[in-house]
Structure formats: C-alpha cells, structure tokens
Scaffold this motif. Structure first.
Motif, PDB file in Angstrom:
ATOM      1  N   PHE A 133       0.821  -1.209   0.000  1.00 25.43           N
ATOM      2  CA  PHE A 133       0.000   0.000   0.000  1.00 25.43           C
ATOM      3  C   PHE A 133       0.856   1.260   0.000  1.00 25.43           C
ATOM      4  O   PHE A 133       0.563   2.224  -0.700  1.00 25.43           O
ATOM      5  CB  PHE A 133      -0.952   0.027   1.200  1.00 25.43           C
ATOM      6  CG  PHE A 133      -2.213  -0.741   0.987  1.00 25.43           C
ATOM      7  CD1 PHE A 133      -3.021  -0.525  -0.115  1.00 25.43           C
ATOM      8  CD2 PHE A 133      -2.616  -1.696   1.902  1.00 25.43           C
ATOM      9  CE1 PHE A 133      -4.178  -1.234  -0.314  1.00 25.43           C
ATOM     10  CE2 PHE A 133      -3.781  -2.422   1.724  1.00 25.43           C
ATOM     11  CZ  PHE A 133      -4.570  -2.191   0.609  1.00 25.43           C
ATOM     12  N   THR A 134       1.922   1.237   0.771  1.00 21.95           N
ATOM     13  CA  THR A 134       2.798   2.407   0.827  1.00 21.95           C
ATOM     14  C   THR A 134       3.521   2.606  -0.498  1.00 21.95           C
ATOM     15  O   THR A 134       3.683   3.738  -0.964  1.00 21.95           O
ATOM     16  CB  THR A 134       3.807   2.265   1.979  1.00 21.95           C
ATOM     17  OG1 THR A 134       3.098   1.951   3.174  1.00 21.95           O
ATOM     18  CG2 THR A 134       4.579   3.551   2.189  1.00 21.95           C
ATOM     19  N   MET A 135       3.941   1.501  -1.109  1.00 21.10           N
ATOM     20  CA  MET A 135       4.600   1.607  -2.411  1.00 21.10           C
ATOM     21  C   MET A 135       3.631   2.139  -3.466  1.00 21.10           C
ATOM     22  O   MET A 135       4.025   2.917  -4.335  1.00 21.10           O
ATOM     23  CB  MET A 135       5.157   0.251  -2.838  1.00 21.10           C
ATOM     24  CG  MET A 135       6.281  -0.265  -1.966  1.00 21.10           C
ATOM     25  SD  MET A 135       7.677   0.846  -1.845  1.00 21.10           S
ATOM     26  CE  MET A 135       8.302   0.752  -3.498  1.00 21.10           C
ATOM     27  N   LEU A 136       2.375   1.758  -3.397  1.00 17.08           N
ATOM     28  CA  LEU A 136       1.383   2.306  -4.325  1.00 17.08           C
ATOM     29  C   LEU A 136       1.206   3.807  -4.123  1.00 17.08           C
ATOM     30  O   LEU A 136       1.034   4.557  -5.083  1.00 17.08           O
ATOM     31  CB  LEU A 136       0.043   1.589  -4.155  1.00 17.08           C
ATOM     32  CG  LEU A 136      -0.040   0.183  -4.731  1.00 17.08           C
ATOM     33  CD1 LEU A 136      -1.353  -0.472  -4.328  1.00 17.08           C
ATOM     34  CD2 LEU A 136       0.100   0.217  -6.242  1.00 17.08           C
ATOM     35  N   LYS A 137       1.247   4.234  -2.879  1.00 15.52           N
ATOM     36  CA  LYS A 137       1.113   5.664  -2.582  1.00 15.52           C
ATOM     37  C   LYS A 137       2.252   6.461  -3.216  1.00 15.52           C
ATOM     38  O   LYS A 137       2.049   7.537  -3.759  1.00 15.52           O
ATOM     39  CB  LYS A 137       1.102   5.883  -1.072  1.00 15.52           C
ATOM     40  CG  LYS A 137       1.088   7.339  -0.689  1.00 15.52           C
ATOM     41  CD  LYS A 137       1.273   7.532   0.795  1.00 15.52           C
ATOM     42  CE  LYS A 137       1.413   9.024   1.062  1.00 15.52           C
ATOM     43  NZ  LYS A 137       2.442   9.318   1.994  1.00 15.52           N
ATOM     44  N   TRP A 138       3.467   5.918  -3.139  1.00 13.35           N
ATOM     45  CA  TRP A 138       4.647   6.621  -3.631  1.00 13.35           C
ATOM     46  C   TRP A 138       4.978   6.256  -5.084  1.00 13.35           C
ATOM     47  O   TRP A 138       5.987   6.719  -5.619  1.00 13.35           O
ATOM     48  CB  TRP A 138       5.854   6.275  -2.753  1.00 13.35           C
ATOM     49  CG  TRP A 138       5.788   6.927  -1.419  1.00 13.35           C
ATOM     50  CD1 TRP A 138       5.315   6.378  -0.264  1.00 13.35           C
ATOM     51  CD2 TRP A 138       6.208   8.247  -1.084  1.00 13.35           C
ATOM     52  NE1 TRP A 138       5.418   7.269   0.757  1.00 13.35           N
ATOM     53  CE2 TRP A 138       5.967   8.432   0.282  1.00 13.35           C
ATOM     54  CE3 TRP A 138       6.763   9.294  -1.814  1.00 13.35           C
ATOM     55  CZ2 TRP A 138       6.250   9.610   0.931  1.00 13.35           C
ATOM     56  CZ3 TRP A 138       7.037  10.469  -1.178  1.00 13.35           C
ATOM     57  CH2 TRP A 138       6.789  10.626   0.188  1.00 13.35           C
ATOM     58  N   ASN A 139       4.171   5.471  -5.749  1.00 14.71           N
ATOM     59  CA  ASN A 139       4.486   4.918  -7.061  1.00 14.71           C
ATOM     60  C   ASN A 139       4.878   5.952  -8.110  1.00 14.71           C
ATOM     61  O   ASN A 139       5.765   5.721  -8.912  1.00 14.71           O
ATOM     62  CB  ASN A 139       3.306   4.083  -7.571  1.00 14.71           C
ATOM     63  CG  ASN A 139       3.655   3.258  -8.771  1.00 14.71           C
ATOM     64  OD1 ASN A 139       4.780   2.806  -8.903  1.00 14.71           O
ATOM     65  ND2 ASN A 139       2.683   3.055  -9.646  1.00 14.71           N
ATOM     66  N   ASN A 140       4.255   7.103  -8.119  1.00 16.10           N
ATOM     67  CA  ASN A 140       4.545   8.093  -9.154  1.00 16.10           C
ATOM     68  C   ASN A 140       5.908   8.770  -8.958  1.00 16.10           C
ATOM     69  O   ASN A 140       6.349   9.517  -9.822  1.00 16.10           O
ATOM     70  CB  ASN A 140       3.449   9.141  -9.232  1.00 16.10           C
ATOM     71  CG  ASN A 140       3.300   9.936  -7.951  1.00 16.10           C
ATOM     72  OD1 ASN A 140       3.807   9.534  -6.919  1.00 16.10           O
ATOM     73  ND2 ASN A 140       2.595  11.049  -8.024  1.00 16.10           N
TER      74      ASN A 140
END
Length: 145
Positions: A133-140
C-alpha cells in the motif's frame, strides 16, 4: 556506528506499538479487538518514513525502495514479537498468553512460543500488505529499471 534507516524506523515501529499496547493495557482496553488493529498505523508510519528518507537521498527505484520498506516493517515486527515474548514471561508466561487468547484469535491453550510464532506470521503478512500500500502511494515518484 551509524544505524541504518531501516533498523531505526523498525525500532520506531517497535516503540510505538509497545507504548500503544502498554497504554491500552493500563487503561483497561487491552481486550478490545478493534483497538488492537490500530497498531497498523505505527507500521505504516515507519515504512512511509523509510521511503521518504530514501527519496530524499535520491533513491528512486521501485525495487530498492520496496526491499527497504519490507526490511523496515520486518524489523518492527520481529522486535515487537521479541518484546511480547519478554513481556509475556514477565506477566506469568503461558497463563498470561492464555488470558490473551480468550479474547483474540486463538482457541485452546497456546503457549508463549505458539502465540508468538502465530503473531509473527500475522505480522509478516501485515508487513507485506502495508509495504504494498505504501509503495502504491509513492508509485509516481519511482523510476523503473
């Protein structure tokens, strides 16, 4: 000797969870399941902090940040389980764990070791979910290999 950010933020997770559960126990809310689930906030905070530190250092590859975040959460979970084992034995060992299991996931009469192993696996699963979930948040903000 400089402590890595993963170990430091993992220790932050451990301290946050430890203080939270001790406070819940002191206030008499230790048996409220929904309050126990809020420990995920501390794991998210530590993992998010590690990724922020990596990005500030210029580390923007997805895989290296995912590994760093996972190490952070696993350090926090491992320290928390060790802390639980020590605290359980200080409170009476197996009898203390059996009083915990009445209101939680386990049936029967788990030992401290059984209870701790189960919580470790649950913590690892939670660590993977929080990391994703955290990686998805920072994905961009990441670059691909």
């Amino acid at each position: 000797m400089k402590v890595s950010k993963e170990v430091f933020n993992g220790a932050t997770i451990f301290v946050g969870i430890g203080v939270y559960f001790l406070l819940m126990n002191a206030l008499g809310f230790a048996d409220v399941l929904y309050l126990r689930l809020l420990n995920i906030i501390f794991v998210y905070y530590g993992v998010n902090k590690t990724i922020q530190m990596n990005i500030a250092e210029g580390k923007k590859t997805f895989i290296s940040n995912a590994i760093s975040a996972m190490i952070t959460s696993l350090v926090g979970v491992s320290l928390s389980v060790v802390g639980l084992i020590i605290y359980s034995y200080m409170q009476g060992g197996d009898s203390y764990v059996q009083s915990l299991s009445e209101n939680f996931l386990f049936g029967g009469n788990p030992s401290v070791v059984t209870y701790s192993i189960c919580l470790f696996f649950e913590g690892v699963a939670s660590s993977v979910i929080v990391t994703l979930f955290t990686m998805l948040k920072w994905n961009n903000r990441f670059t691909t290999d």
